[in-house]
Motif scaffolding. Sequence first.
Motif, mmCIF file in Angstrom:
data_model
loop_
_atom_site.group_PDB
_atom_site.id
_atom_site.type_symbol
_atom_site.label_atom_id
_atom_site.label_comp_id
_atom_site.label_asym_id
_atom_site.label_seq_id
_atom_site.Cartn_x
_atom_site.Cartn_y
_atom_site.Cartn_z
ATOM 1 N N TRP A 9 0.855 -1.187 0.000
ATOM 2 C CA TRP A 9 0.000 0.000 0.000
ATOM 3 C C TRP A 9 0.890 1.235 0.000
ATOM 4 C CZ3 TRP A 9 -5.383 -0.448 0.274
ATOM 5 C CH2 TRP A 9 -5.843 -1.739 0.482
ATOM 6 N N THR A 10 0.978 1.925 -1.136
ATOM 7 C CA THR A 10 1.769 3.156 -1.190
ATOM 8 C C THR A 10 0.943 4.361 -0.765
ATOM 9 O OG1 THR A 10 1.255 3.394 -3.525
ATOM 10 C CG2 THR A 10 3.358 2.330 -2.961
ATOM 11 N N ALA A 11 -0.354 4.277 -0.855
ATOM 12 C CA ALA A 11 -1.255 5.299 -0.331
ATOM 13 C C ALA A 11 -2.064 4.618 0.764
ATOM 14 C CB ALA A 11 -2.165 5.837 -1.436
ATOM 15 N N PRO A 12 -1.538 4.598 1.989
ATOM 16 C CA PRO A 12 -2.116 3.768 3.032
ATOM 17 C C PRO A 12 -3.493 4.236 3.515
ATOM 18 C CG PRO A 12 -0.318 5.076 3.897
ATOM 19 C CD PRO A 12 -0.357 5.324 2.428
ATOM 20 N N ILE A 13 -4.209 3.295 4.083
ATOM 21 C CA ILE A 13 -5.479 3.549 4.766
ATOM 22 C C ILE A 13 -5.356 2.969 6.171
ATOM 23 C CG2 ILE A 13 -6.861 3.579 2.648
ATOM 24 C CD1 ILE A 13 -7.673 0.691 3.267
ATOM 25 N N GLY A 14 -6.249 3.338 7.069
ATOM 26 C CA GLY A 14 -6.137 2.973 8.478
ATOM 27 C C GLY A 14 -5.911 1.505 8.756
ATOM 28 N N VAL A 15 -6.620 0.636 8.069
ATOM 29 C CA VAL A 15 -6.516 -0.805 8.313
ATOM 30 C C VAL A 15 -5.113 -1.330 8.004
ATOM 31 C CG1 VAL A 15 -7.456 -3.059 7.635
ATOM 32 C CG2 VAL A 15 -8.961 -1.098 7.851
ATOM 33 N N VAL A 16 -4.412 -0.656 7.110
ATOM 34 C CA VAL A 16 -3.072 -1.084 6.696
ATOM 35 C C VAL A 16 -2.070 -1.003 7.851
ATOM 36 C CG1 VAL A 16 -1.155 -0.481 5.147
ATOM 37 C CG2 VAL A 16 -3.478 -0.506 4.300
ATOM 38 N N SER A 17 -2.364 -0.215 8.863
ATOM 39 C CA SER A 17 -1.421 -0.068 9.973
ATOM 40 C C SER A 17 -1.065 -1.419 10.595
ATOM 41 C CB SER A 17 -1.982 0.872 11.028
ATOM 42 O OG SER A 17 -3.165 0.354 11.597
ATOM 43 N N LEU A 18 -1.983 -2.352 10.602
ATOM 44 C CA LEU A 18 -1.717 -3.671 11.181
ATOM 45 C C LEU A 18 -1.574 -4.767 10.135
ATOM 46 C CD1 LEU A 18 -4.135 -3.476 14.225
ATOM 47 C CD2 LEU A 18 -1.682 -3.036 14.160
ATOM 48 N N TYR A 19 -1.573 -4.380 8.865
ATOM 49 C CA TYR A 19 -1.426 -5.336 7.769
ATOM 50 C C TYR A 19 0.060 -5.636 7.596
ATOM 51 C CZ TYR A 19 -1.778 -7.238 3.007
ATOM 52 O OH TYR A 19 -1.704 -8.037 1.891
ATOM 53 N N ALA A 20 0.505 -6.753 8.142
ATOM 54 C CA ALA A 20 1.927 -7.074 8.129
ATOM 55 C C ALA A 20 2.126 -8.581 8.227
ATOM 56 C CB ALA A 20 2.624 -6.383 9.300
ATOM 57 N N HIS A 21 3.318 -9.007 7.875
ATOM 58 C CA HIS A 21 3.734 -10.391 8.059
ATOM 59 C C HIS A 21 3.675 -10.699 9.565
ATOM 60 C CE1 HIS A 21 6.493 -13.829 8.262
ATOM 61 N NE2 HIS A 21 6.271 -13.993 6.973
ATOM 62 N N PRO A 22 3.296 -11.915 9.966
ATOM 63 C CA PRO A 22 3.195 -12.226 11.401
ATOM 64 C C PRO A 22 4.473 -11.962 12.196
ATOM 65 C CG PRO A 22 2.201 -13.982 10.100
ATOM 66 C CD PRO A 22 2.842 -13.033 9.122
ATOM 67 N N VAL A 23 5.637 -12.242 11.617
ATOM 68 C CA VAL A 23 6.908 -11.991 12.316
ATOM 69 C C VAL A 23 7.077 -10.489 12.545
ATOM 70 C CG1 VAL A 23 9.420 -12.126 12.113
ATOM 71 C CG2 VAL A 23 8.008 -14.074 11.425
ATOM 72 N N GLU A 24 6.801 -9.705 11.530
ATOM 73 C CA GLU A 24 6.902 -8.248 11.669
ATOM 74 C C GLU A 24 5.872 -7.736 12.676
ATOM 75 O OE1 GLU A 24 6.573 -4.100 9.160
ATOM 76 O OE2 GLU A 24 6.058 -5.973 8.154
ATOM 77 N N HIS A 25 4.677 -8.289 12.631
ATOM 78 C CA HIS A 25 3.629 -7.818 13.536
ATOM 79 C C HIS A 25 4.046 -7.999 14.993
ATOM 80 C CE1 HIS A 25 -0.301 -6.570 14.788
ATOM 81 N NE2 HIS A 25 -0.477 -7.693 15.457
#
Length: 191
Positions: free
Chosen positions: A67-83
């Motif tokens: 997501w290069t133009a992020p939206i709120g839900v993207v804040s937690l959209y990550a690989h499990p290790v990164e999360h």
Amino acid sequence: MPMVVAMYCLMKWRGNPCGPELPTFHWVLLELTVSGLLEEILFYYSHRQLFHHPALYKHVHKIHHEWTAPIGVVSLYAHPVEHVLSNMLPVLCGPILMGSHVATTMLWFTMALLVTTISHCGYHLPFLPSPEFHDFHHLRFNQCYGVLGVLDRLHGTDVAFKQSRAYDRHLLLLSLTPLNESIPDPPKQKM
């Protein structure tokens, strides 16, 4: 769920997180300050050194940067290790280190979640923190790694951001006038 149970056990070991007496206002401010600084340090270095490392970026952090133009839900959209290592651990360390009361911990988690959601929402709303800093990170990928920007300033990873129009707009909006009106883009040159 395992992180919540582990955190509860650690906080129980540090003291009684569910005690009947609430902490004083000044103690809550101290705990929020320590938690914020710890989050800045742990998030910056995990984000920049670990997940932006070429060997890990394409397998782990690139998921978040789809997501290069992020939206709120993207804040937690990550690989499990990164999360776990970059999103959860930096936020959990402050309350664990300080032995925070559950009320302070809930306040801190709420603030951290709101700030990260606002940072990814794409809207610069009145009376809320500016998303310009993190929007720039999603635009350029190699700038603005932190939460507060303290370590970015120290390490010079905000130089391109400071030279951009986004930096001029990176302020607390105290009116209902849109920023593109109060700080307009320069006129486009005609060919």
